[in-house]
Write a protein that holds these residues in place. Structure first.
Motif, PDB file in Angstrom:
ATOM      1  N   MET A   1      -8.157  22.224  13.795  1.00  0.00           N
ATOM      2  CA  MET A   1      -9.262  22.687  14.648  1.00  0.00           C
ATOM      3  C   MET A   1      -8.739  23.002  16.042  1.00  0.00           C
ATOM      4  O   MET A   1      -7.904  22.282  16.576  1.00  0.00           O
ATOM      5  N   ASP A   2      -9.247  24.105  16.628  1.00  0.00           N
ATOM      6  CA  ASP A   2      -8.883  24.479  17.997  1.00  0.00           C
ATOM      7  C   ASP A   2      -9.819  23.791  18.984  1.00  0.00           C
ATOM      8  O   ASP A   2     -11.034  23.764  18.785  1.00  0.00           O
ATOM      9  N   TYR A   3      -9.229  23.280  20.059  1.00  0.00           N
ATOM     10  CA  TYR A   3     -10.019  22.561  21.053  1.00  0.00           C
ATOM     11  C   TYR A   3      -9.976  23.273  22.399  1.00  0.00           C
ATOM     12  O   TYR A   3      -8.934  23.758  22.830  1.00  0.00           O
ATOM     13  N   ALA A   4     -11.136  23.299  23.067  1.00  0.00           N
ATOM     14  CA  ALA A   4     -11.205  23.841  24.424  1.00  0.00           C
ATOM     15  C   ALA A   4     -10.704  22.807  25.431  1.00  0.00           C
ATOM     16  O   ALA A   4     -10.088  23.158  26.436  1.00  0.00           O
ATOM     17  N   ILE A   5     -10.995  21.538  25.178  1.00  0.00           N
ATOM     18  CA  ILE A   5     -10.488  20.427  25.989  1.00  0.00           C
ATOM     19  C   ILE A   5      -9.978  19.352  25.048  1.00  0.00           C
ATOM     20  O   ILE A   5     -10.632  19.027  24.050  1.00  0.00           O
ATOM     21  N   GLU A   6      -8.821  18.809  25.357  1.00  0.00           N
ATOM     22  CA  GLU A   6      -8.293  17.673  24.601  1.00  0.00           C
ATOM     23  C   GLU A   6      -7.711  16.670  25.596  1.00  0.00           C
ATOM     24  O   GLU A   6      -6.815  17.004  26.378  1.00  0.00           O
ATOM     25  N   VAL A   7      -8.254  15.472  25.574  1.00  0.00           N
ATOM     26  CA  VAL A   7      -7.840  14.422  26.510  1.00  0.00           C
ATOM     27  C   VAL A   7      -7.452  13.181  25.715  1.00  0.00           C
ATOM     28  O   VAL A   7      -8.189  12.761  24.817  1.00  0.00           O
ATOM     29  N   ARG A   8      -6.299  12.613  26.062  1.00  0.00           N
ATOM     30  CA  ARG A   8      -5.861  11.380  25.408  1.00  0.00           C
ATOM     31  C   ARG A   8      -5.472  10.348  26.451  1.00  0.00           C
ATOM     32  O   ARG A   8      -4.651  10.602  27.326  1.00  0.00           O
ATOM     33  N   ASN A   9      -6.117   9.195  26.341  1.00  0.00           N
ATOM     34  CA  ASN A   9      -5.752   8.017  27.141  1.00  0.00           C
ATOM     35  C   ASN A   9      -5.747   8.295  28.644  1.00  0.00           C
ATOM     36  O   ASN A   9      -4.818   7.900  29.357  1.00  0.00           O
ATOM     37  N   LEU A  10      -6.791   8.948  29.122  1.00  0.00           N
ATOM     38  CA  LEU A  10      -6.881   9.255  30.550  1.00  0.00           C
ATOM     39  C   LEU A  10      -7.419   8.039  31.309  1.00  0.00           C
ATOM     40  O   LEU A  10      -8.454   7.485  30.954  1.00  0.00           O
ATOM     41  N   THR A  11      -6.707   7.666  32.358  1.00  0.00           N
ATOM     42  CA  THR A  11      -7.117   6.544  33.202  1.00  0.00           C
ATOM     43  C   THR A  11      -7.003   6.935  34.666  1.00  0.00           C
ATOM     44  O   THR A  11      -6.010   7.535  35.081  1.00  0.00           O
ATOM     45  N   LYS A  12      -8.052   6.624  35.417  1.00  0.00           N
ATOM     46  CA  LYS A  12      -8.061   6.851  36.859  1.00  0.00           C
ATOM     47  C   LYS A  12      -8.544   5.580  37.541  1.00  0.00           C
ATOM     48  O   LYS A  12      -9.639   5.091  37.255  1.00  0.00           O
ATOM     49  N   ARG A  13      -7.724   5.037  38.436  1.00  0.00           N
ATOM     50  CA  ARG A  13      -8.064   3.773  39.091  1.00  0.00           C
ATOM     51  C   ARG A  13      -8.377   3.984  40.568  1.00  0.00           C
ATOM     52  O   ARG A  13      -7.635   4.650  41.278  1.00  0.00           O
ATOM     53  N   TYR A  14      -9.498   3.406  40.990  1.00  0.00           N
ATOM     54  CA  TYR A  14      -9.842   3.273  42.397  1.00  0.00           C
ATOM     55  C   TYR A  14      -9.876   1.780  42.723  1.00  0.00           C
ATOM     56  O   TYR A  14      -9.752   0.928  41.829  1.00  0.00           O
ATOM     57  N   LYS A  15     -10.069   1.470  43.979  1.00  0.00           N
ATOM     58  CA  LYS A  15     -10.095   0.069  44.398  1.00  0.00           C
ATOM     59  C   LYS A  15     -11.190  -0.710  43.685  1.00  0.00           C
ATOM     60  O   LYS A  15     -10.980  -1.849  43.245  1.00  0.00           O
ATOM     61  N   ASP A  16     -12.363  -0.102  43.545  1.00  0.00           N
ATOM     62  CA  ASP A  16     -13.503  -0.811  42.975  1.00  0.00           C
ATOM     63  C   ASP A  16     -14.056  -0.167  41.701  1.00  0.00           C
ATOM     64  O   ASP A  16     -15.173  -0.463  41.267  1.00  0.00           O
ATOM     65  N   PHE A  17     -13.281   0.738  41.090  1.00  0.00           N
ATOM     66  CA  PHE A  17     -13.754   1.404  39.877  1.00  0.00           C
ATOM     67  C   PHE A  17     -12.569   1.908  39.070  1.00  0.00           C
ATOM     68  O   PHE A  17     -11.588   2.399  39.628  1.00  0.00           O
ATOM     69  N   THR A  18     -12.680   1.817  37.752  1.00  0.00           N
ATOM     70  CA  THR A  18     -11.643   2.345  36.862  1.00  0.00           C
ATOM     71  C   THR A  18     -12.269   3.171  35.754  1.00  0.00           C
ATOM     72  O   THR A  18     -13.189   2.713  35.061  1.00  0.00           O
ATOM     73  N   LEU A  19     -11.794   4.387  35.630  1.00  0.00           N
ATOM     74  CA  LEU A  19     -12.105   5.218  34.468  1.00  0.00           C
ATOM     75  C   LEU A  19     -11.031   4.879  33.438  1.00  0.00           C
ATOM     76  O   LEU A  19      -9.855   5.189  33.643  1.00  0.00           O
ATOM     77  N   GLU A  20     -11.424   4.247  32.354  1.00  0.00           N
ATOM     78  CA  GLU A  20     -10.441   3.535  31.524  1.00  0.00           C
ATOM     79  C   GLU A  20     -10.210   4.157  30.155  1.00  0.00           C
ATOM     80  O   GLU A  20     -11.109   4.244  29.312  1.00  0.00           O
ATOM     81  N   ASN A  21      -9.001   4.645  29.943  1.00  0.00           N
ATOM     82  CA  ASN A  21      -8.497   5.009  28.624  1.00  0.00           C
ATOM     83  C   ASN A  21      -9.450   5.948  27.872  1.00  0.00           C
ATOM     84  O   ASN A  21      -9.869   5.675  26.751  1.00  0.00           O
ATOM     85  N   ILE A  22      -9.757   7.071  28.498  1.00  0.00           N
ATOM     86  CA  ILE A  22     -10.710   8.035  27.925  1.00  0.00           C
ATOM     87  C   ILE A  22      -9.983   9.017  27.010  1.00  0.00           C
ATOM     88  O   ILE A  22      -8.985   9.637  27.409  1.00  0.00           O
ATOM     89  N   SER A  23     -10.491   9.160  25.802  1.00  0.00           N
ATOM     90  CA  SER A  23      -9.946  10.139  24.854  1.00  0.00           C
ATOM     91  C   SER A  23     -11.103  10.890  24.191  1.00  0.00           C
ATOM     92  O   SER A  23     -12.086  10.269  23.767  1.00  0.00           O
ATOM     93  N   PHE A  24     -11.009  12.202  24.136  1.00  0.00           N
ATOM     94  CA  PHE A  24     -12.004  13.001  23.423  1.00  0.00           C
ATOM     95  C   PHE A  24     -11.467  14.415  23.245  1.00  0.00           C
ATOM     96  O   PHE A  24     -10.487  14.820  23.886  1.00  0.00           O
ATOM     97  N   ALA A  25     -12.114  15.161  22.364  1.00  0.00           N
ATOM     98  CA  ALA A  25     -11.746  16.560  22.143  1.00  0.00           C
ATOM     99  C   ALA A  25     -13.017  17.389  21.994  1.00  0.00           C
ATOM    100  O   ALA A  25     -13.954  16.989  21.291  1.00  0.00           O
ATOM    101  N   LEU A  26     -13.063  18.515  22.674  1.00  0.00           N
ATOM    102  CA  LEU A  26     -14.202  19.440  22.620  1.00  0.00           C
ATOM    103  C   LEU A  26     -13.806  20.655  21.781  1.00  0.00           C
ATOM    104  O   LEU A  26     -12.978  21.464  22.207  1.00  0.00           O
ATOM    105  N   PRO A  27     -14.375  20.800  20.576  1.00  0.00           N
ATOM    106  CA  PRO A  27     -14.036  21.961  19.743  1.00  0.00           C
ATOM    107  C   PRO A  27     -14.547  23.266  20.365  1.00  0.00           C
ATOM    108  O   PRO A  27     -15.597  23.286  21.003  1.00  0.00           O
ATOM    109  N   ARG A  28     -13.793  24.330  20.172  1.00  0.00           N
ATOM    110  CA  ARG A  28     -14.273  25.640  20.606  1.00  0.00           C
ATOM    111  C   ARG A  28     -15.533  26.011  19.829  1.00  0.00           C
ATOM    112  O   ARG A  28     -15.728  25.583  18.700  1.00  0.00           O
ATOM    113  N   GLY A  29     -16.370  26.813  20.466  1.00  0.00           N
ATOM    114  CA  GLY A  29     -17.605  27.229  19.829  1.00  0.00           C
ATOM    115  C   GLY A  29     -18.725  26.213  19.927  1.00  0.00           C
ATOM    116  O   GLY A  29     -19.764  26.376  19.271  1.00  0.00           O
ATOM    117  N   THR A  30     -18.538  25.161  20.761  1.00  0.00           N
ATOM    118  CA  THR A  30     -19.552  24.106  20.841  1.00  0.00           C
ATOM    119  C   THR A  30     -19.874  23.755  22.293  1.00  0.00           C
ATOM    120  O   THR A  30     -19.159  24.121  23.215  1.00  0.00           O
TER     121      THR A  30
END
Length: 287
Positions: A1-30
Motif C-alpha cells: 500500500m502507498d502512504y501519504a504519511i508514514e511515521v514510526r516511533n516519533l517522540t518529541k520532548r518538552y520540559k512538561d510534555f512528551t509526545l511519546e512513540n507515535i507510529s501511524f500511516a495514512l494511505p493515499r486516497g483517504t
C-alpha cells in the motif's frame, strides 16, 4: 500500500510534555482525522511531521520520501493550512496569487481565480479588511491551487460557519477521489470528521490511543446505561471507559459484538467520535 504519511516511533520532548512513540500511516486516497483535547499534542505532532519542530523518529516520510532529506521536493506537493492566516495582511488575493506563481512549479492561476470566485473573495481587497472566515477561505484557495497531493489541516476549519465547513468537506472528499491524494486533518469539530473521515487517530496526553477506520468505530463502540449488577458482570476488557452517575453507570463499550453475545437484550446506543473522546478524557478506566 502507498502512504501519504508514514511515521514510526516519533517522540518529541518538552520540559512538561512528551509526545511519546507515535507510529501511524495514512494511505493515499483517504482522509484521516486527528482528534484529542487541547494540549493532547495534535499541533506538536503536525509540526514534528513537517520538520517545524525537531523530534526523534525511526522514519518520517511524506509521499514516500524522507522529510529530512527531501523536504524541498516534498513541499512542492503538500499544502498546509493552520487556523491563522500566515499572509501579510496588507496584501490582496491577486498579489498572493502572483507571489505563489513564483513559488510553486504547478501553480494554476485559472484554478486560483475560480476558487476566489467560488468562495466570494474579492481579488483586490486587502486581507486586513477580510473577515476571519474569508481569510480561511483564502488559505484554502491558495492551498488547492498548486495541485498538492497531500493536505495537512491544523484546526483550519474552526473559523468557518457550518455552511462553508460543509462545502470544504465536499472539496476534501473530491480531492481524495484521486487515489494519489490524501488529507490529514486535526479538528475539534468532531461532527465534521464523522461526515468526511475514513480514519480517526485519537491522541490523548501525548500518546496515541487508537487509529481506526470510521466503520470500525461505528461497529465496535457503543454506550450502555446500566445498574451496578450488570456493570460488575461486564468483562473489563470490553470496557473502554465509564462514568459513575447518581443511580447508574454510563459505559463505553469497545467490543459491541462480543458484548451482544453475552447480553443479547441490553439497550446500546451508538457512540459518536465526540462521545468516545469525552469518555476517554472524563471517564474512568475499568479495573
Amino acid at each position: 500500500m502507498d502512504y501519504a504519511i508514514e511515521v514510526r516511533n516519533l517522540t518529541k520532548r518538552y520540559k512538561d510534555f512528551t509526545l511519546e512513540n507515535i507510529s501511524f500511516a495514512l494511505p493515499r486516497g483517504t482522509i484521516m482525522g486527528l482528534i484529542g483535547e487541547n494540549g493532547a499534542g495534535k499541533s506538536t505532532l503536525i509540526n514534528s511531521i513537517l520538520g517545524i519542530a525537531d523530534s526523534d523518529s525511526t522514519l518520517t516520510a511524506i509521499l514516500g520520501l524522507d522529510m529530512k532529506t527531501h523536504s524541498k521536493i516534498i513541499k512542492e506537493d503538500i499544502a498546509v493550512i493552520f487556523n491563522d492566516s500566515h499572509y501579510d495582511i496588507s496584501l490582496t488575493p491577486r498579489i498572493i496569487g502572483h507571489i505563489l506563481s513564483k513559488v510553486y512549479k504547478n501553480w494554476d492561476a485559472a484554478l486560483f481565480s475560480s476558487y476566489l470566485e467560488r468562495f466570494g473573495l474579492p481579488e483586490k481587497k486587502k486581507i486586513k479588511k477580510l473577515s476571519t472566515g474569508m481569510r480561511v477561505k483564502l488559505e484554502f484557495a491558495a492551498a488547492l491551487s498548486h495541485h498538492p497531493k497531500l493536505l495537512i489541516l491544523d484546526e483550519a476549519t474552526s473559523g468557518l460557519d457550518p455552511v462553508f465547513r460543509d462545502e470544504i468537506l465536499d472539496i476534501l472528499r473530491e480531492f481524495t477521489q484521486d487515489e494519489d491524494n490524501a488529507v490529514f486533518i486535526s479538528s475539534h469539530i468532531t461532527s465534521d470528521l464523522d461526515k468526511a473521515a475514513d480514519y480517526i487517530a485519537y491522541l490523548h496526553e501525548g500518546k496515541m490511543q487508537f487509529i481506526k477506520t470510521c466503520d470500525e468505530i461505528r461497529e465496535d463502540y457503543g454506550i450502555i446505561t446500566c445498574g451496578r449488577e450488570l456493570f460488575d458482570a461486564l468483562n473489563r476488557d470490553d470496557i473502554a471507559a465509564y462514568k459513575k452517575e447518581p443511580y447508574s453507570y454510563r459505559v463505553l463499550i469497545k467490543n459491541r459484538a462480543k458484548v451482544r453475545q453475552v447480553f443479547q437484550d441490553i439497550p446500546m446506543e451508538n457512540a459518536s467520535i465526540e462521545d468516545i473522546m469525552l469518555f476517554y478524557v472524563k471517564g474512568e478506566k475499568a479495573k
